[in-house]
Enzyme design. Sequence first.
Site, short mmCIF file in Angstrom:
data_model
loop_
_atom_site.label_atom_id
_atom_site.label_comp_id
_atom_site.label_asym_id
_atom_site.label_seq_id
_atom_site.Cartn_x
_atom_site.Cartn_y
_atom_site.Cartn_z
N GLN C 34 0.89 -1.29 0.09
CA GLN C 34 0.07 0.18 0.01
C GLN C 34 0.68 1.29 0.03
OE1 GLN C 34 -0.12 -2.25 2.40
NE2 GLN C 34 -2.31 -3.43 2.46
N HIS C 38 -1.98 3.25 -1.87
CA HIS C 38 -2.46 4.23 -1.34
C HIS C 38 -1.46 5.38 -0.60
CE1 HIS C 38 -5.20 0.57 -0.37
NE2 HIS C 38 -5.45 1.14 -1.49
N ASP C 42 -2.66 4.94 4.32
CA ASP C 42 -2.71 3.90 5.02
C ASP C 42 -1.79 3.70 6.40
OD1 ASP C 42 -4.65 2.87 3.38
OD2 ASP C 42 -3.72 1.18 2.87
N TRP C 167 -4.08 -10.16 -8.31
CA TRP C 167 -5.08 -9.39 -7.95
C TRP C 167 -6.03 -9.32 -8.99
CZ3 TRP C 167 -0.82 -10.20 -5.33
CH2 TRP C 167 -0.75 -9.74 -4.01
N TYR C 169 -9.12 -7.31 -10.46
CA TYR C 169 -9.88 -6.09 -9.79
C TYR C 169 -10.45 -5.47 -11.15
CZ TYR C 169 -7.65 -6.12 -5.35
OH TYR C 169 -7.30 -6.38 -3.96
N ARG C 171 -12.20 -2.46 -12.96
CA ARG C 171 -12.21 -1.06 -12.63
C ARG C 171 -12.12 -0.37 -14.04
NH1 ARG C 171 -8.39 0.25 -7.92
NH2 ARG C 171 -9.93 -1.04 -7.20
N LYS C 200 -6.67 -13.15 -6.17
CA LYS C 200 -7.20 -12.35 -4.95
C LYS C 200 -8.07 -11.46 -5.63
CE LYS C 200 -5.27 -8.82 -1.67
NZ LYS C 200 -5.52 -7.43 -2.32
N VAL C 201 -9.58 -11.50 -4.92
CA VAL C 201 -10.46 -10.61 -5.63
C VAL C 201 -11.35 -9.82 -4.28
CG1 VAL C 201 -11.13 -12.41 -7.41
CG2 VAL C 201 -12.27 -12.58 -5.12
N ASN C 202 -11.98 -8.86 -4.86
CA ASN C 202 -12.79 -8.21 -3.81
C ASN C 202 -13.77 -9.03 -3.08
OD1 ASN C 202 -11.85 -5.49 -4.13
ND2 ASN C 202 -12.85 -5.22 -5.97
N GLY C 229 -8.78 -7.97 2.32
CA GLY C 229 -9.27 -7.53 3.60
C GLY C 229 -10.13 -6.56 3.57
#
Lengths: 295, 295, 295, 295, 295
Positions: C34, C38, C42, C167, C169, C171, C200-202, C229
């Site tokens: 992150q 982010h 975070d 991952w 995603y 979007r 890895k998914v939402n 998470g």
Amino acid sequence: MPLDVPPAERREFMDNYSSLTGGKGRLMLFAGDQKVEHLNDDFHGEGISEEDGGPEHLFRIADRARIGAFATQFGLVARYAMDHPDVPYIVKLNSKTHLVRTEQAEPLSLQWMEVDQVAELKAENGLRIMGVGYTVYLGSEHEAVMLREAAQLVRRAHRHGLVTILWMYPRGKGVADEKDPHLIAGAAGVGAALGADFVKVNYPRGEDAAERLREAVRAAGRTGLICSGGERMGVEAFLQRLHDQVHISGAVGNATGRNVHQKSLDEAVRFCNAVYAVTVDDATAEEAMRIYRDG
Amino acid sequence: MPLDVPPAERREFMDNYSSLTGGKGRLMLFAGDQKVEHLNDDFHGEGISEEDGGPEHLFRIADRARIGAFATQFGLVARYAMDHPDVPYIVKLNSKTHLVRTEQAEPLSLQWMEVDQVAELKAENGLRIMGVGYTVYLGSEHEAVMLREAAQLVRRAHRHGLVTILWMYPRGKGVADEKDPHLIAGAAGVGAALGADFVKVNYPRGEDAAERLREAVRAAGRTGLICSGGERMGVEAFLQRLHDQVHISGAVGNATGRNVHQKSLDEAVRFCNAVYAVTVDDATAEEAMRIYRDG
Amino acid sequence: MPLDVPPAERREFMDNYSSLTGGKGRLMLFAGDQKVEHLNDDFHGEGISEEDGGPEHLFRIADRARIGAFATQFGLVARYAMDHPDVPYIVKLNSKTHLVRTEQAEPLSLQWMEVDQVAELKAENGLRIMGVGYTVYLGSEHEAVMLREAAQLVRRAHRHGLVTILWMYPRGKGVADEKDPHLIAGAAGVGAALGADFVKVNYPRGEDAAERLREAVRAAGRTGLICSGGERMGVEAFLQRLHDQVHISGAVGNATGRNVHQKSLDEAVRFCNAVYAVTVDDATAEEAMRIYRDG
Amino acid sequence: MPLDVPPAERREFMDNYSSLTGGKGRLMLFAGDQKVEHLNDDFHGEGISEEDGGPEHLFRIADRARIGAFATQFGLVARYAMDHPDVPYIVKLNSKTHLVRTEQAEPLSLQWMEVDQVAELKAENGLRIMGVGYTVYLGSEHEAVMLREAAQLVRRAHRHGLVTILWMYPRGKGVADEKDPHLIAGAAGVGAALGADFVKVNYPRGEDAAERLREAVRAAGRTGLICSGGERMGVEAFLQRLHDQVHISGAVGNATGRNVHQKSLDEAVRFCNAVYAVTVDDATAEEAMRIYRDG
Amino acid sequence: MPLDVPPAERREFMDNYSSLTGGKGRLMLFAGDQKVEHLNDDFHGEGISEEDGGPEHLFRIADRARIGAFATQFGLVARYAMDHPDVPYIVKLNSKTHLVRTEQAEPLSLQWMEVDQVAELKAENGLRIMGVGYTVYLGSEHEAVMLREAAQLVRRAHRHGLVTILWMYPRGKGVADEKDPHLIAGAAGVGAALGADFVKVNYPRGEDAAERLREAVRAAGRTGLICSGGERMGVEAFLQRLHDQVHISGAVGNATGRNVHQKSLDEAVRFCNAVYAVTVDDATAEEAMRIYRDG
């Protein structure tokens, strides 16, 4: 003999060049790349011979007619040349469809095959591939990509002793009139700067087109200039225009597609022979018409 | 035998081709690339068998049914083929999702895996990979990129003795009607110019579709034309349409996905066998219906 | 064992896989990428432990807690792993910031490091790098670039015996709802088609999320599905949701970032241990809460 | 010692690092890449010494003053370093002009030279090149390209034992305030994730800037943080701010350009010496002012 | 001697440099790349000699006149240099047409040929190729691509002992005034940062242009600055302006195209000789006029 042909390939280049041009520097190119450029529009419809519906029609014409070379895509050569091994080929290295119109987006046509791959196909199968072709859309916002590809492939072809023909077409929002003779001369000059052996340009519009094409012939210098056959037209008018191109404008030949293959095999062969006679043998339009009529 | 297959691989190519087409030049392709192309829409929902929810359903069908080949992505082959070693595979080399609609942006699907990597997977594991597939979106503003990738991969596959199938789909703002038979014929001709062994095209719209598809079959020439299965439809209608494709249009086969895998394993196998019988064995639609019903 | 793992690396792959998943096929991934994704959001602010302000906090947690692996960027591994040599690492190969919002431009995250470079770092330093990770933004107009990079790196990682985690995603402007369970299932299926070992998914939105996630677990097939998470939430609710993911949905684990590292080292370690117990040891949420409270 | 420095180059890296930082981990960087970044704006005009008009002024300062290193482009090093062989150099690998404003298009600065080419220049000429630098515009729509180049060059530099400095600048439509301390901390963290040895960031705006910069210093972790010199300001204020950066914020140094080279050679040298004293020798601002005044 | 010229090529570089500059560091460049840059506009029309219509006119002038070098594209060199082997050549490596105006799209000119290919052409044919040239459009949104190509080709040319000349032209929506002397100085400085041996810039507008150009000469430092010849003008005014450039501004020469080749061969040769006398021999404008008049 361009200097980027290495010494070991100069004989090969000279043989290819001489064979392509009938030993006289004149090129009658049978252009058969329209299955991509125009999809099936040139091969099916009113006024088009039924025979033209399948790709082999092109090869049959090329096999039987007098031509300098037949230009088409690698894939078609790979699939038909075993049955037409005597045809002299030019492999057209890029092609695009006409689905995206210039008003929608600037034209871009990328190289499909590498010159080395063409040389490999030739060597492995003993084909009579004499050279390669490529289209540059000058004035497209993507012009830089095509100019680079063209410059590179001319050199690479020369290193294999292959002759190069560039289709130089101004096209894009920045191009007001694709058939302006002065712009055509500019396109011819770019082809020369790219090192091409031949440039293929649009035939100018207008009354005095044959005279006005001289500017392009001069701009091309040692690079031979040939004109595209353009829209469908009557045979007599076609042969007369061709004669003018050679004898008034100084062009060294022509590239003809639709006007050939939309005819039946027999008629197409006679037509090619007539075109060849004007281009290479200095026949008059009248003499050529006789060939067309009588075979 | 395409000339870009090198002499040392011609036997390999011929074996692959013959096996794919039942020795008769006819191809029944079980198309299973929809997990990317349609995400989970084809695998979950009303009217779809629960068994279709997981990827192995596809492999189980391919294992038990009569098919020419099963086309799917490299990653799935790598993860399931050890348990289904007898399945003849076509590795689909590019895929995109349908999330970005044509109205939002022009379609682009890039090649995921290199042909050499497919050949390596085949050699290391003794898999029955017979060829590779790729989709070209003609008329997309990104068409040039896909045309180049397609031309390159056809040649590269041939150098490994692998058979090539191109999905030729007109799509983009420049395409008025994806199911116009004349445009489909154009797409088929581009596939031929790219050197593909088979082109997969949309089935045309309209009453006289089977007749109108003939234009495309002719344009494809020596490249075999197969039709996509299209939307879900009843078995009887499906088999009749397929029979027309082969016997009226001259297509050499079909590519069927949803109409197969949305059924339970047992029904899917019977359905494939029926499709195979029409495609390769010249069964009538009625004979095929019996196979479908009775196994 | 995926077939693109070459025979000589199958033992290595199996050891990595087994170690990552506690010998039970279950993966507790401590996600620590992150700092790019982010920026510092975070790591600094209200409710975030002061200890989280520096990168080493992540490594200290990874060193002391029970985890399957710690996923972070190459550069951080290169700078901290000498002091944390026992940590099992996943090198995250691409990352982007959140500064360009989806409304401004379609998401694109390019691969920073090659798999071979990761393998070299591992070999030269004897690190416990077990695999690599990569994010694909499905439905982005740049999706084709990321799909290709992902397909290539899965194969390349397998050739080094490394495990792969994608991952997946959705979007972009073409994505209406990133947490739609049906779309998540589609994303999971694409991960499977790319050949990933884990996707890895939402976590889906909605009341019956655990049930609805089953569709994705099935679509992933042999590819293990783990959930991100997600947003910060209470420990008890987190552990219960995780238990449901494993025992109701059939997920094989989780990837947890913020909920771990925003805690102090001691609390983060206890929290990880609780998460690990649920994920790998089949602990109940209540048993895990005791671990979290009592250490 | 970053682990991507191979064992054989660790001594070289350590020597470079130690020399750059005066053996104390503190870096006084004389930044001289503005001939591209700001064209001639920083070198000609009111309040700028006439001596600054030519590139050699930069090298003369670097030769005579106490500095950690002088950062400039490859081309200038190649053309002046023979006369200034004792200068410690950082080769700045990318640069762009400021002609295209952020409102017009998103910033993109591509790598001009490869790290291997820098290493070759160093080896062939025995130059004191200690490392390389690169600018990343975080938040640009082209961020992905620069992040990849940066990640690759850090690793490549380390393989040659060279130290790396990343200019981490948020810029683009997605960036509301380039001098927001929280965003600067994010940028510092990205530099750490990229594996840089030093990150150069903007000095935050606001009253309590020195305190607020601490967040970035922490986020950078083991990666040393240095601040750009920023706009022209008075010497006393400059030295005080620098002292605060080191002793309040925890920065390990500074990168100063305009505030150095716009002075005459003699004054610039005294100014550098003052800056160096604060940065490396823990001099107070007052002590440094004496150095500046008295030489 | 730039340090990126390897020791083994330093003699070669020095010979090229000395020959180009008449042993005095002054360069008279006959610029002949306009067949692409301006299409046929400069070669055909009112006030242009008929002789200028074909490419060989350029080579004939270059052959007979005193010049430092003749700059033109690779393709033309390959096709004409066998008949003009004594001409000193600069191969211009990129070119674009002027069809896409700056208002339509930002300028981009990509490199056509690699430096290694130029070196090969030179070696195989014993040509007197002294260096290479390239145009950078600073301020274009594509600036980053051209800056990278320029930086790379300067180094590559130096590795072959070839001299480099960069055409540094600010152009694009971000450029308010291409002839602003301060901006020209900036462009000259970028050329220096790129490591060029010579930069070719626009001559500034305005009364005191010769004085104002000094800023650019200083910014270029050890990189020699030459001015483009600009629009067509009278011979006397041209020679006086040139004299001012050298003796007031400090430029080391000029690049002249249209003002040369639009004249007849004989006049063009006399004109070149006059220009050369001012540039290299420190002739006055009056002395040069005599050369122009009397040969």
